[in-house]
Design a protein around this motif. Structure first.
Motif, short mmCIF file in Angstrom:
data_model
loop_
_atom_site.label_atom_id
_atom_site.label_comp_id
_atom_site.label_asym_id
_atom_site.label_seq_id
_atom_site.Cartn_x
_atom_site.Cartn_y
_atom_site.Cartn_z
N ILE A 1 27.10 106.08 21.54
CA ILE A 1 28.39 105.46 21.87
C ILE A 1 29.40 105.81 20.77
CG2 ILE A 1 29.52 103.28 22.46
CD1 ILE A 1 26.54 102.28 23.02
N ARG A 2 28.95 105.79 19.53
CA ARG A 2 29.85 106.11 18.41
C ARG A 2 30.37 107.55 18.49
NH1 ARG A 2 29.28 102.18 13.67
NH2 ARG A 2 28.00 100.60 14.66
N LEU A 3 29.47 108.46 18.79
CA LEU A 3 29.91 109.85 18.89
C LEU A 3 30.85 110.02 20.09
CD1 LEU A 3 29.85 112.88 18.28
CD2 LEU A 3 27.65 113.02 19.50
N TRP A 4 30.48 109.41 21.19
CA TRP A 4 31.19 109.65 22.45
C TRP A 4 32.66 109.23 22.42
CZ3 TRP A 4 33.54 107.08 26.54
CH2 TRP A 4 33.72 107.85 27.69
N VAL A 5 32.95 108.11 21.74
CA VAL A 5 34.34 107.63 21.76
C VAL A 5 35.29 108.65 21.12
CG1 VAL A 5 33.82 105.17 21.98
CG2 VAL A 5 34.02 106.19 19.69
N THR A 6 34.79 109.46 20.22
CA THR A 6 35.64 110.52 19.66
C THR A 6 35.68 111.72 20.61
OG1 THR A 6 35.33 109.82 17.38
CG2 THR A 6 35.92 112.13 17.71
N LEU A 7 34.54 112.06 21.19
CA LEU A 7 34.52 113.22 22.10
C LEU A 7 35.49 113.03 23.26
CD1 LEU A 7 30.68 114.01 22.34
CD2 LEU A 7 32.37 114.94 20.74
N VAL A 8 35.52 111.82 23.82
CA VAL A 8 36.35 111.62 25.02
C VAL A 8 37.84 111.68 24.70
CG1 VAL A 8 36.46 109.08 24.97
CG2 VAL A 8 36.44 110.27 27.18
N ARG A 9 38.20 111.51 23.44
CA ARG A 9 39.62 111.60 23.04
C ARG A 9 39.98 112.99 22.54
NH1 ARG A 9 37.85 106.84 23.00
NH2 ARG A 9 39.21 105.07 23.38
N PHE A 10 39.01 113.86 22.41
CA PHE A 10 39.22 115.11 21.68
C PHE A 10 40.28 116.01 22.32
CE2 PHE A 10 38.24 118.90 19.29
CZ PHE A 10 37.88 118.39 18.04
N ASP A 11 40.07 116.39 23.58
CA ASP A 11 40.98 117.35 24.20
C ASP A 11 42.31 116.71 24.60
OD1 ASP A 11 38.86 119.02 23.81
OD2 ASP A 11 38.44 119.39 25.94
N ALA A 12 42.26 115.41 24.92
CA ALA A 12 43.47 114.73 25.39
C ALA A 12 44.39 114.32 24.24
CB ALA A 12 43.09 113.49 26.20
#
Ligand SMILES: N[C@@H](CCC(=O)N[C@@H](CS)C(=O)NCC(=O)O)C(=O)O
Length: 320
Positions: A230-241
């Motif tokens: 969950i910690r990693l994912w919250v940054t990934l989902v914001r990365f390209d946007a």
């Protein structure tokens, strides 16, 4: 049970490095006299759907079925125009949180401490009776939901912080925090070329490493989701946007990492992740509030987020 705050402010001497403030309301949950009671219906979590640290709490809440244990109030991703930085309940009727009856997040902090001198940050957990912030320990909050709040978990809830993996999870979370979650902020808020380049290099070195790790297993610790995912994912989902442009972490996009991108879609397609993801809030907040050069407050149309629903192919090991 008190979790040590693993996060320490970085006092590295790189010129212009971004230093995150220490938390202030860190009383742990538990049954001791000096602890916050674990009591369903007592608290309200204030979050912004733009904020990675706050969104993590919402994902954990959904995965564990804690919706009836504490309620949530959502602030506007565009910060109010005030002489100090704040968050506002302008998405609610009359601009007032319907439960806590306040207009601004700062009201909840000042109710708790009229002398409060820190920044008014989400996530912030407020006691509903007093409308005071009682905990804004963004780094540790999810550990409490996963452990001392266990009596309120839905049946069949995943164990996101299993005893046998705790030390490994804590160690990986520390790395993810410094080099990924906060790593992108260090690049974006650097006030010097050296500090920016140092942060940029660390972010991509770690993402390459994580891409390799996720070529070996479906999740970070094998076949079961943990707090670290969950910690990693919250940054990934914001990365390209957001981060790719606004924070200049632009060596490549998330969609260019074969394993990280499939992994990110795999998680997005779990309702607890997808239903707590609001790309409009993410784009509005970062592009308008975190990009000083965006004088006219323009929010980009892209990227196309429908790609998040494409098949990820990570169900079977053979696909990796
Ligand atoms: N509480 C932590 C992390 C939480 C955090 O940074 N939240 C952001 C949103 S992602 C925030 O509320 N920022 C408000 C501000 O800095 O004024 C901190 O102070 O560094």
């Amino acid at each position: 049970m008190a979790y040590k705050t693993w996060f320490q402010d970085e006092t590295n001497n790189i010129k212009g490095a971004f230093v995150r403030q220490q938390n202030y309301f860190t009383t742990p949950f538990g049954s001791g006299a000096d602890e916050l009671p674990v009591e369903a219906g007592r608290y309200r979590l204030i979050w912004s759907a733009a904020c990675p640290w706050a969104t993590r709490q919402l994902i954990v809440r959904s995965l564990l079925g804690l919706e009836d244990a504490f309620s949530v109030g959502t602030v506007d991703p565009i910060r109010p125009k005030k002489e100090y930085s704040d968050w506002a309940f302008t998405l609610d009727k009359d601009g007032v949180d319907p439960v806590l009856k306040v207009r601004y997040l700062s009201d909840l902090y000042r109710n708790a401490d009229p002398e409060y001198k820190g920044r008014f940050t989400v996530p912030a957990l407020a006691d509903i009776k007093t409308a005071k912030v009682v905990n804004n320990d963004y780094f540790n909050l999810s550990y409490y939901w996963e452990t001392v709040w266990r009596d309120f978990h839905k049946s069949g809830a995943p164990d996101l912080f299993p005893q046998r993996l705790r030390q490994d999870i804590i160690e990986l979370n520390d790395i993810i925090f410094h080099e990924v979650n906060n790593g992108v902020y260090k690049a974006g808020f650097a006030r010097g070329q050296g500090a920016y380049e140092d942060a940029y290099a660390k972010v991509f070195k770690r993402l390459d490493w994580l891409d390799g790790r996720l070529s070996q297993s479906r999740y970070l610790f094998g076949d079961a989701l943990t707090d670290s995912d969950i910690r990693l994912w919250v940054t990934l989902v914001r990365f390209d946007a957001a981060y790719y442009n606004v924070f200049r972490v632009n060596r490549n996009r998330l969609v260019d990492f074969p394993h990280l991108w499939a992994y990110a879609r795999d998680l997005y397609q779990i309702p607890a992740f997808g239903e707590n993801t609001f790309f409009d809030h993410i784009k509005a907040h970062y592009h308008v509030c975190c990009d000083a050069g965006n004088t006219f407050g323009i929010i980009p149309k892209g990227p196309d987020v429908s790609v998040w629903n494409t098949p990820h192919g990570r169900e079977k090991p053979v696909n990796r």
